[in-house]
Design a protein around this motif. Structure first.
Motif, PDB file in Angstrom:
ATOM      1  N   LEU A   1      -9.940 -47.214 -31.921  1.00 14.13           N
ATOM      2  CA  LEU A   1      -9.251 -45.934 -31.874  1.00 14.13           C
ATOM      3  C   LEU A   1      -7.924 -46.071 -32.597  1.00 14.13           C
ATOM      4  O   LEU A   1      -7.196 -47.048 -32.376  1.00 14.13           O
ATOM      5  CB  LEU A   1      -9.022 -45.527 -30.413  1.00 14.13           C
ATOM      6  N   ALA A   2      -7.612 -45.086 -33.435  1.00 12.10           N
ATOM      7  CA  ALA A   2      -6.301 -45.072 -34.081  1.00 12.10           C
ATOM      8  C   ALA A   2      -5.228 -44.894 -33.014  1.00 12.10           C
ATOM      9  O   ALA A   2      -5.435 -44.206 -32.010  1.00 12.10           O
ATOM     10  CB  ALA A   2      -6.229 -43.938 -35.095  1.00 12.10           C
ATOM     11  N   LEU A   3      -4.103 -45.533 -33.210  1.00 16.94           N
ATOM     12  CA  LEU A   3      -2.995 -45.427 -32.271  1.00 16.94           C
ATOM     13  C   LEU A   3      -2.587 -43.963 -32.155  1.00 16.94           C
ATOM     14  O   LEU A   3      -2.251 -43.322 -33.151  1.00 16.94           O
ATOM     15  CB  LEU A   3      -1.822 -46.279 -32.765  1.00 16.94           C
ATOM     16  N   PRO A   4      -2.639 -43.383 -30.938  1.00 13.56           N
ATOM     17  CA  PRO A   4      -2.293 -41.962 -30.789  1.00 13.56           C
ATOM     18  C   PRO A   4      -0.790 -41.735 -30.894  1.00 13.56           C
ATOM     19  O   PRO A   4       0.009 -42.674 -30.752  1.00 13.56           O
ATOM     20  CB  PRO A   4      -2.809 -41.624 -29.392  1.00 13.56           C
ATOM     21  N   ALA A   5      -0.411 -40.483 -31.129  1.00 10.79           N
ATOM     22  CA  ALA A   5       1.010 -40.127 -31.219  1.00 10.79           C
ATOM     23  C   ALA A   5       1.732 -40.472 -29.918  1.00 10.79           C
ATOM     24  O   ALA A   5       2.858 -40.974 -29.938  1.00 10.79           O
ATOM     25  CB  ALA A   5       1.163 -38.649 -31.551  1.00 10.79           C
ATOM     26  N   ASP A   6       1.085 -40.201 -28.775  1.00 12.33           N
ATOM     27  CA  ASP A   6       1.613 -40.592 -27.474  1.00 12.33           C
ATOM     28  C   ASP A   6       1.167 -42.033 -27.246  1.00 12.33           C
ATOM     29  O   ASP A   6       0.039 -42.292 -26.849  1.00 12.33           O
ATOM     30  CB  ASP A   6       1.065 -39.668 -26.373  1.00 12.33           C
ATOM     31  N   ARG A   7       2.052 -42.959 -27.492  1.00 13.15           N
ATOM     32  CA  ARG A   7       1.714 -44.384 -27.463  1.00 13.15           C
ATOM     33  C   ARG A   7       1.726 -44.952 -26.049  1.00 13.15           C
ATOM     34  O   ARG A   7       2.435 -45.919 -25.747  1.00 13.15           O
ATOM     35  CB  ARG A   7       2.670 -45.156 -28.361  1.00 13.15           C
ATOM     36  N   THR A   8       0.922 -44.323 -25.191  1.00 15.96           N
ATOM     37  CA  THR A   8       0.748 -44.792 -23.814  1.00 15.96           C
ATOM     38  C   THR A   8      -0.739 -44.808 -23.510  1.00 15.96           C
ATOM     39  O   THR A   8      -1.547 -44.245 -24.256  1.00 15.96           O
ATOM     40  CB  THR A   8       1.446 -43.868 -22.798  1.00 15.96           C
ATOM     41  N   VAL A   9      -1.093 -45.421 -22.391  1.00 12.24           N
ATOM     42  CA  VAL A   9      -2.495 -45.396 -21.967  1.00 12.24           C
ATOM     43  C   VAL A   9      -2.930 -43.957 -21.734  1.00 12.24           C
ATOM     44  O   VAL A   9      -4.048 -43.569 -22.084  1.00 12.24           O
ATOM     45  CB  VAL A   9      -2.712 -46.273 -20.710  1.00 12.24           C
ATOM     46  N   ALA A  10      -2.039 -43.127 -21.186  1.00 12.14           N
ATOM     47  CA  ALA A  10      -2.366 -41.705 -20.999  1.00 12.14           C
ATOM     48  C   ALA A  10      -2.678 -41.045 -22.339  1.00 12.14           C
ATOM     49  O   ALA A  10      -3.604 -40.231 -22.441  1.00 12.14           O
ATOM     50  CB  ALA A  10      -1.223 -40.983 -20.294  1.00 12.14           C
ATOM     51  N   GLY A  11      -1.934 -41.392 -23.376  1.00 14.36           N
ATOM     52  CA  GLY A  11      -2.191 -40.868 -24.713  1.00 14.36           C
ATOM     53  C   GLY A  11      -3.526 -41.339 -25.255  1.00 14.36           C
ATOM     54  O   GLY A  11      -4.236 -40.586 -25.933  1.00 14.36           O
TER      55      GLY A  11
END
Length: 83
Positions: free
Chosen positions: A21-31
């Motif tokens: 998975l590409a790193l999401p904008a929200d760089r948390t597990v929730a993201g």
């Protein structure tokens, strides 16, 4: 990219053992969870948000507020019960 792993009954329920998975904008597990739900839909919503799950980043147990970085390994698994 993140390496996302699914374990035990969660893996069976979703029909996938791992994915990238590409790193999401929200760089948390929730993201990460939100990005997975956005990519996969209702089945992931039920499995990752509606049902209780445990999470780990790089083999360390954590909660969904844990930050993630590129090349991290994020794991999801159901709570373990015993007798």
């Amino acid at each position: 990219m993140l390496k996302v792993l699914y374990f035990a009954s969660l893996r069976e329920r979703l029909g996938v053992e791992q994915e990238s998975l590409a790193l999401p904008a929200d760089r948390t597990v929730a993201g990460v969870i939100d990005a997975l739900i956005s990519a996969h839909g209702d089945r992931w919503q039920h499995a990752l948000k509606d049902d209780p799950i445990l999470t780990a980043v790089n083999l360390e147990m954590c909660d969904v507020a844990q930050s993630v970085e590129d090349n991290d390994e994020v794991a999801f698994f159901p709570p373990v019960t015993g007798g």
